[in-house]
Write an enzyme that holds these catalytic residues in place. Structure first.
Site, PDB file in Angstrom:
ATOM      1  N   HIS A  12      10.427   4.563   8.683  1.00  0.00           N
ATOM      2  CA  HIS A  12       9.345   5.483   9.009  1.00  0.00           C
ATOM      3  C   HIS A  12       8.867   6.172   7.733  1.00  0.00           C
ATOM      4  O   HIS A  12       9.559   6.176   6.710  1.00  0.00           O
ATOM      5  CB  HIS A  12       9.823   6.491  10.054  1.00  0.00           C
ATOM      6  CG  HIS A  12       9.966   5.881  11.411  1.00  0.00           C
ATOM      7  ND1 HIS A  12      10.917   6.248  12.312  1.00  0.00           N
ATOM      8  CD2 HIS A  12       9.261   4.867  12.000  1.00  0.00           C
ATOM      9  CE1 HIS A  12      10.786   5.515  13.411  1.00  0.00           C
ATOM     10  NE2 HIS A  12       9.802   4.675  13.244  1.00  0.00           N
ATOM     11  N   LYS A  16      10.566   6.066   3.692  1.00  0.00           N
ATOM     12  CA  LYS A  16      10.188   4.861   2.939  1.00  0.00           C
ATOM     13  C   LYS A  16      10.714   4.877   1.506  1.00  0.00           C
ATOM     14  O   LYS A  16      11.095   3.847   0.959  1.00  0.00           O
ATOM     15  CB  LYS A  16       8.684   4.666   2.969  1.00  0.00           C
ATOM     16  CG  LYS A  16       8.212   4.084   4.304  1.00  0.00           C
ATOM     17  CD  LYS A  16       6.753   3.744   4.281  1.00  0.00           C
ATOM     18  CE  LYS A  16       6.348   2.959   5.519  1.00  0.00           C
ATOM     19  NZ  LYS A  16       6.462   3.698   6.769  1.00  0.00           N
ATOM     20  N   GLY A  39       4.660  -3.720   8.100  1.00  0.00           N
ATOM     21  CA  GLY A  39       3.638  -3.812   7.052  1.00  0.00           C
ATOM     22  C   GLY A  39       3.775  -2.874   5.876  1.00  0.00           C
ATOM     23  O   GLY A  39       3.865  -3.315   4.718  1.00  0.00           O
ATOM     24  N   THR A  40       3.786  -1.579   6.137  1.00  0.00           N
ATOM     25  CA  THR A  40       3.785  -0.626   5.034  1.00  0.00           C
ATOM     26  C   THR A  40       5.135  -0.609   4.329  1.00  0.00           C
ATOM     27  O   THR A  40       5.202  -0.574   3.091  1.00  0.00           O
ATOM     28  CB  THR A  40       3.436   0.791   5.557  1.00  0.00           C
ATOM     29  OG1 THR A  40       2.435   0.679   6.563  1.00  0.00           O
ATOM     30  CG2 THR A  40       2.928   1.675   4.446  1.00  0.00           C
ATOM     31  N   THR A  41       6.193  -0.649   5.100  1.00  0.00           N
ATOM     32  CA  THR A  41       7.532  -0.709   4.501  1.00  0.00           C
ATOM     33  C   THR A  41       7.631  -1.924   3.586  1.00  0.00           C
ATOM     34  O   THR A  41       8.113  -1.832   2.452  1.00  0.00           O
ATOM     35  CB  THR A  41       8.621  -0.811   5.603  1.00  0.00           C
ATOM     36  OG1 THR A  41       8.489   0.292   6.497  1.00  0.00           O
ATOM     37  CG2 THR A  41      10.017  -0.826   5.004  1.00  0.00           C
ATOM     38  N   SER A  59       1.901  -3.379  10.755  1.00  0.00           N
ATOM     39  CA  SER A  59       2.490  -2.049  10.652  1.00  0.00           C
ATOM     40  C   SER A  59       3.158  -1.702  11.991  1.00  0.00           C
ATOM     41  O   SER A  59       2.719  -2.177  13.055  1.00  0.00           O
ATOM     42  CB  SER A  59       1.393  -1.038  10.326  1.00  0.00           C
ATOM     43  OG  SER A  59       1.974   0.238  10.151  1.00  0.00           O
ATOM     44  N   GLY A  60       4.206  -0.871  11.919  1.00  0.00           N
ATOM     45  CA  GLY A  60       4.968  -0.537  13.125  1.00  0.00           C
ATOM     46  C   GLY A  60       4.103  -0.086  14.302  1.00  0.00           C
ATOM     47  O   GLY A  60       4.162  -0.687  15.392  1.00  0.00           O
ATOM     48  N   ASP A  65       6.980  -3.533  14.956  1.00  0.00           N
ATOM     49  CA  ASP A  65       8.338  -3.419  15.519  1.00  0.00           C
ATOM     50  C   ASP A  65       8.558  -4.512  16.567  1.00  0.00           C
ATOM     51  O   ASP A  65       9.635  -5.100  16.661  1.00  0.00           O
ATOM     52  CB  ASP A  65       8.541  -2.049  16.167  1.00  0.00           C
ATOM     53  CG  ASP A  65       8.517  -0.919  15.161  1.00  0.00           C
ATOM     54  OD1 ASP A  65       9.217  -1.013  14.151  1.00  0.00           O
ATOM     55  OD2 ASP A  65       7.783   0.059  15.385  1.00  0.00           O
ATOM     56  N   ASP A  85      13.094   8.178  11.170  1.00  0.00           N
ATOM     57  CA  ASP A  85      12.865   9.598  10.891  1.00  0.00           C
ATOM     58  C   ASP A  85      13.278  10.392  12.129  1.00  0.00           C
ATOM     59  O   ASP A  85      12.639  10.288  13.173  1.00  0.00           O
ATOM     60  CB  ASP A  85      11.376   9.803  10.577  1.00  0.00           C
ATOM     61  CG  ASP A  85      11.017  11.264  10.367  1.00  0.00           C
ATOM     62  OD1 ASP A  85      11.903  12.130  10.523  1.00  0.00           O
ATOM     63  OD2 ASP A  85       9.844  11.528  10.056  1.00  0.00           O
ATOM     64  N   HIS A  92       4.482   5.553  18.714  1.00  0.00           N
ATOM     65  CA  HIS A  92       4.989   4.258  19.196  1.00  0.00           C
ATOM     66  C   HIS A  92       6.502   4.316  19.441  1.00  0.00           C
ATOM     67  O   HIS A  92       7.207   3.338  19.222  1.00  0.00           O
ATOM     68  CB  HIS A  92       4.627   3.154  18.196  1.00  0.00           C
ATOM     69  CG  HIS A  92       5.189   3.358  16.815  1.00  0.00           C
ATOM     70  ND1 HIS A  92       4.942   4.477  16.052  1.00  0.00           N
ATOM     71  CD2 HIS A  92       6.008   2.584  16.057  1.00  0.00           C
ATOM     72  CE1 HIS A  92       5.567   4.376  14.901  1.00  0.00           C
ATOM     73  NE2 HIS A  92       6.230   3.233  14.881  1.00  0.00           N
ATOM     74  N   ASP A  95       8.089   1.499  21.312  1.00  0.00           N
ATOM     75  CA  ASP A  95       8.332   0.263  20.546  1.00  0.00           C
ATOM     76  C   ASP A  95       9.634   0.368  19.753  1.00  0.00           C
ATOM     77  O   ASP A  95      10.386  -0.600  19.620  1.00  0.00           O
ATOM     78  CB  ASP A  95       7.191  -0.007  19.555  1.00  0.00           C
ATOM     79  CG  ASP A  95       5.887  -0.332  20.237  1.00  0.00           C
ATOM     80  OD1 ASP A  95       5.677   0.140  21.365  1.00  0.00           O
ATOM     81  OD2 ASP A  95       5.060  -1.041  19.637  1.00  0.00           O
ATOM     82  N   ARG A 101      16.832  -1.653  21.520  1.00  0.00           N
ATOM     83  CA  ARG A 101      17.407  -2.268  22.729  1.00  0.00           C
ATOM     84  C   ARG A 101      17.664  -3.762  22.515  1.00  0.00           C
ATOM     85  O   ARG A 101      18.714  -4.295  22.878  1.00  0.00           O
ATOM     86  CB  ARG A 101      16.460  -2.051  23.910  1.00  0.00           C
ATOM     87  CG  ARG A 101      17.002  -2.616  25.196  1.00  0.00           C
ATOM     88  CD  ARG A 101      16.049  -2.403  26.371  1.00  0.00           C
ATOM     89  NE  ARG A 101      16.470  -3.287  27.432  1.00  0.00           N
ATOM     90  CZ  ARG A 101      16.119  -4.566  27.532  1.00  0.00           C
ATOM     91  NH1 ARG A 101      15.287  -5.097  26.656  1.00  0.00           N
ATOM     92  NH2 ARG A 101      16.588  -5.312  28.496  1.00  0.00           N
TER      93      ARG A 101
HETATM   94  O1  LIG Z   1       6.430   2.537  12.156  1.00  0.00           O
HETATM   95  C1  LIG Z   1       7.301   1.848  11.698  1.00  0.00           C
HETATM   96  C2  LIG Z   1       8.502   1.547  12.476  1.00  0.00           C
HETATM   97  O2  LIG Z   1       8.499   2.072  13.775  1.00  0.00           O
HETATM   98  C3  LIG Z   1       7.191   1.283  10.358  1.00  0.00           C
HETATM   99  O3  LIG Z   1       5.959   0.669  10.150  1.00  0.00           O
HETATM  100  P1  LIG Z   1       5.347   0.578   8.694  1.00  0.00           P
HETATM  101  O4  LIG Z   1       6.370  -0.037   7.827  1.00  0.00           O
HETATM  102  O5  LIG Z   1       4.123  -0.264   8.801  1.00  0.00           O
HETATM  103  O6  LIG Z   1       5.026   2.003   8.299  1.00  0.00           O
END
Ligand SMILES: O=C(CO)COP(=O)(O)O
Length: 126
Positions: A12, A16, A39-41, A59-60, A65, A85, A92, A95, A101
């Site tokens: 999150h 990061k 994506g961002t990670t 991206s999550g 996810d 976090d 989300h 997700d 799970r």
């Molecule tokens: O939101 C996330 C996991 O739940 C992470 O997504 P990003 O890596 O795209 O920020």
């Protein structure tokens, strides 16, 4: 059963930097694996670790996810490192829960913080 060749990295936003640092620190150990990430990670890990070949999903919040959850359901993932976090509500959240799970259901090693990731990464070494 096919060999699990992937390590999934997700963090999150507030986590990061910690993920990039973890990946940089363990670049050599991660190099032999297929690294998949949200994506961002994935972008930040790739920038921090040029030696790694990181496959980036969406991206999550946009489904990343769930994409990684599908890989877990296919039993492709040897380790899920998910730096959650604990202090910020997520749109989300469902997700995030669904991903955890599936990791439980498919008996996939899952590190939700750095201390656990440090223990699990050497433990799954091939
Ligand atoms: O939101 C996330 C996991 O739940 C992470 O997504 P990003 O890596 O795209 O920020």
């Amino acid at each position: 059963m096919a060999e699990r060749r992937k390590i999934a990295l997700i963090a999150h936003d507030k986590m990061k930097e910690q993920m990039a640092d973890f990946a940089r620190h363990h670049q050599d150990a991660l190099e032999g694996w297929q690294i998949v990430a949200t994506g961002t990670t994935g972008g930040q890990v790739q920038d921090a670790c040029p030696k790694l070949n990181v496959t980036r999903m969406k991206s999550g919040p946009l489904g990343g996810d769930q994409q990684i959850g599908a890989m877990i359901a296919q039993e492709e993932v040897a380790l899920l490192v998910f730096f959650v976090d604990p202090l910020t509500p997520m749109p989300h959240d469902v997700d995030v829960k669904a991903l955890m799970r599936l990791a439980i259901l498919y008996d996939t090693p899952m590190a939700l913080n750095r201390a656990t990731a440090e223990v699990l990464l050497p433990a799954i070494a091939r």
